[in-house]
Design an enzyme around this catalytic site. Structure first.
Site, mmCIF file in Angstrom:
data_model
loop_
_atom_site.group_PDB
_atom_site.id
_atom_site.type_symbol
_atom_site.label_atom_id
_atom_site.label_comp_id
_atom_site.label_asym_id
_atom_site.label_seq_id
_atom_site.Cartn_x
_atom_site.Cartn_y
_atom_site.Cartn_z
ATOM 1 N N GLU A 1 -9.243 -0.745 -2.060
ATOM 2 C CA GLU A 1 -9.642 0.674 -2.030
ATOM 3 C C GLU A 1 -10.904 0.883 -1.187
ATOM 4 O O GLU A 1 -11.020 1.883 -0.469
ATOM 5 C CB GLU A 1 -9.846 1.214 -3.453
ATOM 6 C CG GLU A 1 -8.609 1.146 -4.347
ATOM 7 C CD GLU A 1 -7.343 1.739 -3.735
ATOM 8 O OE1 GLU A 1 -7.443 2.730 -2.991
ATOM 9 O OE2 GLU A 1 -6.249 1.198 -3.994
ATOM 10 N N CYS B 1 0.853 -1.188 0.000
ATOM 11 C CA CYS B 1 0.000 0.000 0.000
ATOM 12 C C CYS B 1 0.889 1.238 0.000
ATOM 13 O O CYS B 1 1.891 1.277 0.719
ATOM 14 C CB CYS B 1 -0.884 -0.037 1.241
ATOM 15 S SG CYS B 1 -1.939 1.409 1.393
HETATM 16 ZN ZN ZN Z 1 -3.586 1.222 -0.116
#
Ligand code: ZN
Length: 156
Positions: free
Chosen positions: A137, A94
């Site tokens: 997301e 991420c």
């Molecule tokens: Zn992320």
């Protein structure tokens, strides 16, 4: 350019606000987020990762060498996953948790409700890599990061 904020910034761990209507400021933010996503070489980016409290994410993946994985540009607005099937384990990174990978559970097949740029809400059925990114997301928009859902809390 907007910057990607990183954990433990509290903007990342708060559920984002519902967008009542796509308007000019939202469209402008999408364009700014695109620049950030390309700059950071991400496959997805959520508004709270650039400090904006909105249920908005963008997704795109282009790799000439693995064309079957390519994903055309997609905007998620107030996405809600309503069905998930076929769980599997995978590893993910991420932009808000730089240089780390986490083992997480994802679902291969999902259905979600999403609003498009014309403010129409409809159901999307998808699977595989796109489904995985959408789950990542959507988690962001709900204030959930990989380090919160990692299996065995493992940082690989
Ligand atoms: Zn992320």
């Amino acid at each position: 350019m907007l910057k990607v904020i990183t954990y433990p910034n509290q903007k990342l761990t708060k559920k984002t606000k519902h967008i009542s209507r796509i308007n000019e400021p939202v469209l402008k933010l999408i364009e700014k987020m695109k620049i950030v996503m390309y700059e950071y070489h991400g496959v997805g980016l959520s508004a709270n990762q650039v400090g904006k409290n909105m249920a908005l994410s963008i997704i795109e993946y282009n790799d000439e060498n693995i064309s079957d994985k390519n994903i055309p540009f997609l905007v998620l607005v107030n996405p809600k996953i309503i069905k998930k099937e076929k769980p599997y384990l995978t590893t993910e990174g991420c932009l808000s948790l730089p240089k780390q990978e986490f083992k997480v559970e994802r679902y291969d097949k999902i259905e979600l409700l999403n609003t498009d740029l014309n403010n129409n809400r409809s159901k999307i059925k998808t699977n595989g890599f796109l489904a995985q990114i959408i789950q990542h997301e959507t988690d962001h928009l709900n204030g959930i990061l990989l380090c919160n859902i990692a299996i065995n809390n493992e940082n690989i």
